[in-house]
Design a protein around this motif. Structure first.
Motif, PDB file in Angstrom:
ATOM      1  N   ASP A  68     -36.285  31.974 -17.793  1.00 45.01           N
ATOM      2  CA  ASP A  68     -35.709  33.281 -17.507  1.00 45.01           C
ATOM      3  C   ASP A  68     -35.478  33.422 -16.001  1.00 45.01           C
ATOM      4  O   ASP A  68     -36.284  32.946 -15.194  1.00 45.01           O
ATOM      5  N   VAL A  69     -34.386  34.083 -15.627  1.00 47.99           N
ATOM      6  CA  VAL A  69     -34.124  34.351 -14.216  1.00 47.99           C
ATOM      7  C   VAL A  69     -35.135  35.381 -13.732  1.00 47.99           C
ATOM      8  O   VAL A  69     -35.292  36.454 -14.315  1.00 47.99           O
ATOM      9  N   ARG A 116     -31.592  29.647 -13.788  1.00 53.56           N
ATOM     10  CA  ARG A 116     -32.075  29.624 -15.176  1.00 53.56           C
ATOM     11  C   ARG A 116     -32.723  28.296 -15.556  1.00 53.56           C
ATOM     12  O   ARG A 116     -33.086  28.087 -16.718  1.00 53.56           O
ATOM     13  N   ASP A 172     -35.109  25.121 -19.527  1.00 54.97           N
ATOM     14  CA  ASP A 172     -34.517  26.425 -19.284  1.00 54.97           C
ATOM     15  C   ASP A 172     -35.628  27.451 -19.051  1.00 54.97           C
ATOM     16  O   ASP A 172     -36.745  27.312 -19.538  1.00 54.97           O
TER      17      ASP A 172
END
Length: 354
Positions: free
Chosen positions: A255-256, A247, A253
């Motif tokens: 999105d996976v 992540r 950060d």
């Protein structure tokens, strides 16, 4: 967290003693890993970053390690070479940066004078250059121990030199250091072997980012690559392995990208201490440890802004908000002036703001 060693010669500046002292007092006997620290003249790619390859740099780290260990913390240095994520302006005699291949990364770099530019085309390391780079990591580890550190963390993540060999997008070599997973991982494993032989495996950790694309790198089979790499690293008896969660991309950060992207694959086969980093808050960290997802959680942004973070999380107290705009500046603001839970900044920091 990376800060800027503004002193000439890439020697840590004096405020680093205060910074690490504050976090040593606040970590309650925990593990502190330094900012990424460069192993050689050719390893630079950011302005004013500290090194560990000269006598002056070794001496510059000594008062920091002395202060940290006085407060009972365990202190590891993260040793690092940026590879192609650099520019000729950082290199000796303005030579090309070094990498697995002579392919240019996309993106921007800040030059030594702070102006932005594009990455420049690197030079592919030949066998002699690879051997030299391995020796630079080995010597950097020895220098770190001589400077008073308890151990070193090999930075094999985030699109830097080692990752430029591990991942197939930047590594299209046809020799014994490219092509198959085994060949692409060879450079990382040879560095780990050399460093362990020099300082002892119990003093060595390694950081990996299987799913990261920072630095214009990628792997279409990250689980296969890093399962193999983890299995091989198991044989060394390292102090720990340190994985960046999917992540996180660089320092932000994200999105996976795929449901199979999960560091559990590596946790299941690792025989020693397992560290996870990336986007953790209090609740997520507690859940990760209690569910056996990891042994330890590594914090950067929150720990930068909260020198007494363990106490705040233990007592579930509010956190100081970090100021991202000040993460990579050279001054003391946003570095030494975050208040403790009692609302005060240590008096020892006052002289830096006089």
């Amino acid at each position: 967290m990376m800060r800027r060693a503004a002193n000439p010669g890439h020697v840590p500046q004096g405020n680093a003693v205060e910074y690490y002292s504050q976090r040593a007092r606040g970590c309650e006997g925990g593990l502190i890993i330094t900012e990424a620290t460069v192993v050689s003249e050719t390893g630079h790619g950011y302005p004013c970053v500290p090194g560990i390859y000269t006598k002056e740099q070794i001496e510059g780290w000594k008062p920091i390690t002395k202060e940290v260990k006085k407060h009972g913390a365990t202190f590891f240095m993260q040793i690092w070479h940026v590879g192609r994520t650099s520019h000729n302006e950082f290199m000796p005699n303005k030579a090309p940066p070094l990498s697995s291949m002579a392919t240019t990364a996309t993106g921007d770099v800040y030059l030594p004078d702070g102006t932005p530019s594009k990455f420049t085309k690197p030079q592919a390391l030949d066998k002699a250059g690879i051997n030299n780079a391995i020796n630079e990591y080995r010597q950097a580890a020895r220098n770190a121990i001589d400077a008073g550190f308890d151990g070193v963390e090999i930075h094999g993540a985030n699109g830097y030199l080692i990752d430029q060999f591990i991942k197939p997008k930047p590594n299209q070599r046809t020799d014994e250091y490219g092509g198959s997973i085994e060949n692409r991982c060879r450079f990382a494993l040879e560095i780990a072997a050399a460093v362990c032989k020099e300082v002892g495996a119990e003093r060595v950790g390694i950081r990996l980012s299987p799913y990261g694309q920072f630095g214009d790198v990628d792997d279409d089979k990250p689980n296969e690559t890093n399962i193999y790499l983890t299995e091989q690293l198991n044989k060394f008896g390292l102090a720990y392995i340190h994985f960046v969660e999917p992540r996180i991309a660089g320092n932000t950060d994200c999105d996976v990208r795929h449901e199979s992207y999960n560091t559990e694959h590596f946790r299941k086969i690792w025989n020693s201490t397992f560290i996870s980093a990336g986007g953790y808050n209090r609740e997520r960290a507690i859940e990760a440890v209690q569910s056996n997802h990891t042994d330890l959680v590594c914090l950067g942004r929150h720990y930068l802004a909260n020198p007494d973070l363990p106490r705040r999380w233990r007592e579930n107290k509010p956190l100081n908000k970090y100021n991202r705009d000040l993460f990579y500046t050279q001054g003391n603001e946003g570095y030494l002036d975050y208040p403790w839970l009692n609302g005060h900044v240590p008096e020892s920091a006052a002289r830096f703001f006089a």
